[in-house]
Motif scaffolding. Structure first.
Motif, PDB file in Angstrom:
ATOM      1  N   MET A 109       7.900 -14.954  -5.401  1.00 32.83           N
ATOM      2  CA  MET A 109       6.678 -14.986  -4.598  1.00 32.83           C
ATOM      3  C   MET A 109       5.517 -14.442  -5.427  1.00 32.83           C
ATOM      4  N   PRO A 110       4.294 -14.866  -5.158  1.00 35.29           N
ATOM      5  CA  PRO A 110       3.163 -14.401  -5.954  1.00 35.29           C
ATOM      6  C   PRO A 110       2.894 -12.930  -5.739  1.00 35.29           C
ATOM      7  N   TRP A 111       2.360 -12.298  -6.801  1.00 29.29           N
ATOM      8  CA  TRP A 111       2.030 -10.882  -6.753  1.00 29.29           C
ATOM      9  C   TRP A 111       0.793 -10.672  -5.896  1.00 29.29           C
ATOM     10  N   ARG A 112       0.873  -9.761  -4.957  1.00 31.72           N
ATOM     11  CA  ARG A 112      -0.261  -9.486  -4.082  1.00 31.72           C
ATOM     12  C   ARG A 112      -1.033  -8.292  -4.610  1.00 31.72           C
ATOM     13  N   GLU A 113      -2.280  -8.524  -4.943  1.00 32.34           N
ATOM     14  CA  GLU A 113      -3.134  -7.437  -5.430  1.00 32.34           C
ATOM     15  C   GLU A 113      -3.615  -6.596  -4.252  1.00 32.34           C
ATOM     16  N   VAL A 114      -3.568  -5.299  -4.416  1.00 29.36           N
ATOM     17  CA  VAL A 114      -3.983  -4.369  -3.372  1.00 29.36           C
ATOM     18  C   VAL A 114      -5.256  -3.684  -3.824  1.00 29.36           C
ATOM     19  N   SER A 115      -6.286  -3.726  -2.988  1.00 29.90           N
ATOM     20  CA  SER A 115      -7.545  -3.092  -3.368  1.00 29.90           C
ATOM     21  C   SER A 115      -7.406  -1.582  -3.304  1.00 29.90           C
ATOM     22  N   MET A 116      -8.330  -0.887  -3.937  1.00 30.66           N
ATOM     23  CA  MET A 116      -8.301   0.566  -3.955  1.00 30.66           C
ATOM     24  C   MET A 116      -8.447   1.121  -2.539  1.00 30.66           C
ATOM     25  N   SER A 117      -9.328   0.492  -1.750  1.00 30.03           N
ATOM     26  CA  SER A 117      -9.528   0.980  -0.375  1.00 30.03           C
ATOM     27  C   SER A 117      -8.257   0.824   0.444  1.00 30.03           C
ATOM     28  N   GLU A 118      -7.558  -0.297   0.297  1.00 27.16           N
ATOM     29  CA  GLU A 118      -6.307  -0.512   1.025  1.00 27.16           C
ATOM     30  C   GLU A 118      -5.269   0.523   0.622  1.00 27.16           C
ATOM     31  N   SER A 119      -5.187   0.826  -0.681  1.00 35.03           N
ATOM     32  CA  SER A 119      -4.218   1.812  -1.155  1.00 35.03           C
ATOM     33  C   SER A 119      -4.514   3.183  -0.561  1.00 35.03           C
ATOM     34  N   ARG A 120      -5.796   3.527  -0.483  1.00 35.60           N
ATOM     35  CA  ARG A 120      -6.154   4.830   0.071  1.00 35.60           C
ATOM     36  C   ARG A 120      -5.867   4.892   1.573  1.00 35.60           C
ATOM     37  N   ARG A 121      -6.127   3.801   2.312  1.00 33.11           N
ATOM     38  CA  ARG A 121      -5.834   3.794   3.745  1.00 33.11           C
ATOM     39  C   ARG A 121      -4.330   3.910   3.999  1.00 33.11           C
ATOM     40  N   GLU A 122      -3.553   3.241   3.135  1.00 30.03           N
ATOM     41  CA  GLU A 122      -2.100   3.338   3.280  1.00 30.03           C
ATOM     42  C   GLU A 122      -1.633   4.772   3.067  1.00 30.03           C
ATOM     43  N   PHE A 123      -2.199   5.448   2.065  1.00 25.47           N
ATOM     44  CA  PHE A 123      -1.837   6.845   1.819  1.00 25.47           C
ATOM     45  C   PHE A 123      -2.164   7.695   3.039  1.00 25.47           C
ATOM     46  N   VAL A 124      -3.350   7.493   3.613  1.00 25.61           N
ATOM     47  CA  VAL A 124      -3.762   8.310   4.757  1.00 25.61           C
ATOM     48  C   VAL A 124      -2.837   8.084   5.948  1.00 25.61           C
ATOM     49  N   ARG A 125      -2.512   6.811   6.226  1.00 19.04           N
ATOM     50  CA  ARG A 125      -1.634   6.534   7.361  1.00 19.04           C
ATOM     51  C   ARG A 125      -0.266   7.180   7.188  1.00 19.04           C
ATOM     52  N   LEU A 126       0.274   7.110   5.974  1.00 20.32           N
ATOM     53  CA  LEU A 126       1.570   7.733   5.717  1.00 20.32           C
ATOM     54  C   LEU A 126       1.481   9.252   5.783  1.00 20.32           C
ATOM     55  N   ALA A 127       0.372   9.793   5.316  1.00 19.33           N
ATOM     56  CA  ALA A 127       0.211  11.252   5.329  1.00 19.33           C
ATOM     57  C   ALA A 127       0.063  11.791   6.741  1.00 19.33           C
ATOM     58  N   LEU A 128      -0.432  10.939   7.666  1.00 16.08           N
ATOM     59  CA  LEU A 128      -0.634  11.388   9.044  1.00 16.08           C
ATOM     60  C   LEU A 128       0.621  11.246   9.896  1.00 16.08           C
ATOM     61  N   VAL A 129       1.648  10.623   9.329  1.00 19.78           N
ATOM     62  CA  VAL A 129       2.917  10.518  10.054  1.00 19.78           C
ATOM     63  C   VAL A 129       3.516  11.924  10.225  1.00 19.78           C
ATOM     64  N   GLU A 130       3.974  12.191  11.407  1.00 22.81           N
ATOM     65  CA  GLU A 130       4.514  13.528  11.669  1.00 22.81           C
ATOM     66  C   GLU A 130       5.665  13.845  10.715  1.00 22.81           C
ATOM     67  N   GLY A 131       5.623  15.011  10.109  1.00 29.01           N
ATOM     68  CA  GLY A 131       6.666  15.467   9.203  1.00 29.01           C
ATOM     69  C   GLY A 131       6.538  14.922   7.791  1.00 29.01           C
ATOM     70  N   ALA A 132       5.428  14.214   7.476  1.00 33.09           N
ATOM     71  CA  ALA A 132       5.267  13.636   6.131  1.00 33.09           C
ATOM     72  C   ALA A 132       5.102  14.731   5.098  1.00 33.09           C
ATOM     73  N   ASN A 133       5.720  14.520   3.931  1.00 38.85           N
ATOM     74  CA  ASN A 133       5.569  15.437   2.805  1.00 38.85           C
ATOM     75  C   ASN A 133       4.349  14.960   1.980  1.00 38.85           C
ATOM     76  N   ARG A 134       3.231  15.563   2.279  1.00 44.86           N
ATOM     77  CA  ARG A 134       1.983  15.075   1.693  1.00 44.86           C
ATOM     78  C   ARG A 134       1.940  15.257   0.176  1.00 44.86           C
ATOM     79  N   ARG A 135       2.484  16.329  -0.335  1.00 43.84           N
ATOM     80  CA  ARG A 135       2.470  16.531  -1.783  1.00 43.84           C
ATOM     81  C   ARG A 135       3.343  15.487  -2.477  1.00 43.84           C
ATOM     82  N   GLU A 136       4.469  15.136  -1.865  1.00 46.55           N
ATOM     83  CA  GLU A 136       5.301  14.090  -2.447  1.00 46.55           C
ATOM     84  C   GLU A 136       4.587  12.743  -2.406  1.00 46.55           C
ATOM     85  N   LEU A 137       3.835  12.490  -1.316  1.00 47.57           N
ATOM     86  CA  LEU A 137       3.039  11.258  -1.245  1.00 47.57           C
ATOM     87  C   LEU A 137       1.993  11.196  -2.354  1.00 47.57           C
TER      88      LEU A 137
END
Length: 390
Positions: free
Chosen positions: A1-29
Motif C-alpha cells: 500500500m502507498p506510504w501515507r505522509e503525516v503532517s507535523m500538525s497531525e503528529s502533534r494532535r495524535e501525541f496530545v490525544r494519546l497523552a490525554l488517555v487516562e493512565g498514559a505514560n507521557r514521558r514514554e510517549l
C-alpha cells in the motif's frame, strides 16, 4: 500500500490525544515521538487552552521598537517603485534632500530587503579605478546605445552625450539612423544650448570613424573646424569608455526595461524627461551622491553662427580637394588624401627629411607625401603616412 505522509500538525494532535488517555505514560510517549518532555507538555498546554492546529508559531516579536516608522517605509518603498533601478544610497540621499530624516543607508537597504525589492547586481563586484577630467567640458563622451524597435516598426538609435567630469548629459537624442547628417544636426542643437566641449571621446564606428579603419570622417572634419578634438578609443577596449557604458546600463534599467514606444516622438519625450531626472534629481554614487548638475558648468565656448575655415599663413602651399575626388595636385603629380576632406582646403608643408611633405588640415597632420617613392605604397589615414600618386 502507498506510504501515507503525516503532517507535523497531525503528529502533534495524535501525541496530545494519546497523552490525554487516562493512565498514559507521557514521558514514554515523548520518547516514542522523538520530542523533549518540555515540548510535549507545551503542546498539551496549547491544546487544553483551545488551540486545535498546534502549528509552529511565529518567533517574530510582538513589538519592534527599533523598526522604522510606517510612513518612512512607505516613502522608501514608494520611491523604489517610482525609480526601480535606484539603490539604497540614491533613495536615502533623495529623501534627505526632500527633508526626510533617514537614520542610515543600511536602514533604507533593510526596508528594501524586507519588502522584497533588493535584487543582486549582475556581473559581480563593480570595477575599481577610473580616470576623470578635472573640469567640465574638457571631454565629452558620445556613443549610440544599442538600437531599439519602435511600435511603428522602425529601428531607433538613441544618441548619448555625457560630460566626463560631471556625468552631466547635455544630449540624449532619438535618432532613426546613425548617419553623419543626423548626428551633426543633433549636435548643433546641443552646442547651441550648452556650448562646445574641448574634445569628444568616441569609439571607431561610424559616423565618427570609418569602417575601413580610417579615423577621419566628415563628422570629424566638421568638429575640427569648430575647434573640437576627436579622440578615438583603443579598439577592443570598451573598459576605456566605462562612463558611457555605465550610463547606457542606467538608461536601459530605468527607462527601456519592459517599455515600448509608439514612435520616435514618444521616445524623445521620454528621453527628455529621464535626462532631466538624471541630471537634476538622481544622486550619483561616483559623485559622492551629488547630482550631475551640481558639478556641471556651462561651456564658455559658444556655437558660432558660421562654420570657421582653417587659417593658413601667407605664402603656404594650399590646395583645395575637389568635391568629387580624393586627391590634390603637387609637384606635377596627384596625391591621394582621405575622402573626408573633399571640398576642404589643405596645406602642404615641408618636413625634416628631404623630399617629404606633410599634408595638414589646420594644425592636424593628416598624411605625408614622399617624393622619393614614385610607386604606390598605400594610404593609412589614421596616422601620418606615405601617400602615393594616383
Amino acid at each position: 500500500m502507498p506510504w501515507r505522509e503525516v503532517s507535523m500538525s497531525e503528529s502533534r494532535r495524535e501525541f496530545v490525544r494519546l497523552a490525554l488517555v487516562e493512565g498514559a505514560n507521557r514521558r514514554e510517549l515523548c520518547r516514542r515521538f522523538g520530542i523533549h518532555p518540555d515540548t510535549g507538555y507545551k503542546w498539551l498546554a496549547r491544546w487544553q487552552a483551545g488551540e486545535c492546529d498546534l502549528a509552529d508559531r511565529s518567533r517574530r516579536p510582538h513589538t519592534s521598537p527599533l523598526r522604522s516608522p510606517a510612513d518612512l517605509e512607505a516613502r522608501v518603498v514608494g520611491m523604489r517603485l517610482e525609480h526601480s533601478a535606484w539603490g539604497a544610497r540614491k533613495i536615502a540621499h533623495r529623501l534627505m534632500r526632500d527633508g526626510v530624516a533617514i537614520p542610515a543607508v543600511s536602514t533604507v537597504h533593510a526596508i528594501l530587503f524586507r519588502h522584497g525589492l533588493i535584487v543582486p547586481p549582475p556581473g559581480g563586484a563593480p570595477a575599481s579605478g577610473r580616470f576623470e577630467k578635472e573640469a567640465p567640458n574638457l571631454l565629452w563622451q558620445m556613443d549610440f546605445k544599442g538600437w531599439i524597435r519602435l511600435g511603428d516598426g522602425r529601428p531607433c538609435h538613441p544618441l548619448t552625450v555625457i560630460d566626463d567630469h560631471s556625468r552631466f548629459c547635455p544630449g540624449l537624442e532619438a535618432c532613426l539612423d546613425q548617419q553623419e547628417t543626423t548626428v551633426r544636426t543633433r549636435l548643433e542643437r546641443i552646442f547651441r544650448r550648452h556650448g562646445l566641449p574641448e574634445a569628444f571621446f568616441v569609439d571607431n564606428g561610424q559616423p565618427w570613424g570609418d569602417s575601413r579603419g580610417a579615423t577621419w570622417s566628415r563628422l570629424g572634419v566638421w568638429l575640427t573646424r569648430l575647434g573640437v578634438g576627436l579622440i578615438h578609443a583603443t579598439p577592443y577596449h570598451p573598459q576605456s569608455r566605462g562612463k558611457n557604458e555605465r550610463f547606457h546600463r542606467s538608461l536601459k534599467a530605468e527607462l527601456f526595461a519592459l517599455r515600448r514606444f509608439r514612435d520616435s516622438s514618444e521616445l524623445q519625450a521620454a528621453l527628455d524627461d529621464w535626462r532631466d531626472l538624471y541630471n537634476h534629481e538622481r544622486p550619483h554614487q561616483a559623485l559622492a551622491m551629488a547630482t550631475p548638475a551640481e558639478r556641471w558648468r556651462q561651456s564658455p565656448r559658444s556655437m558660432p553662427e558660421h562654420l570657421p575655415e582653417p587659417i593658413y599663413d601667407q605664402g603656404e602651399i594650399v590646395r583645395r580637394v575637389p568635391l568629387t575626388k580624393d586627391y590634390i595636385a603637387f609637384k606635377g603629380r596627384l596625391w591621394k588624401v582621405p575622402r573626408a576632406f573633399r571640398g576642404e582646403a589643405l596645406a602642404i608643408r615641408p618636413l625634416d627629411r628631404d623630399g617629404t611633405y606633410g599634408v595638414f588640415f589646420a594644425a592636424n597632420h593628416i598624411t605625408t607625401i614622399d617624393l622619393t617613392k614614385p610607386k604606390s605604397v598605400g594610404h593609412l589615414s589614421e596616422q601620418p603616412s606615405v601617400i602615393s600618386p594616383v
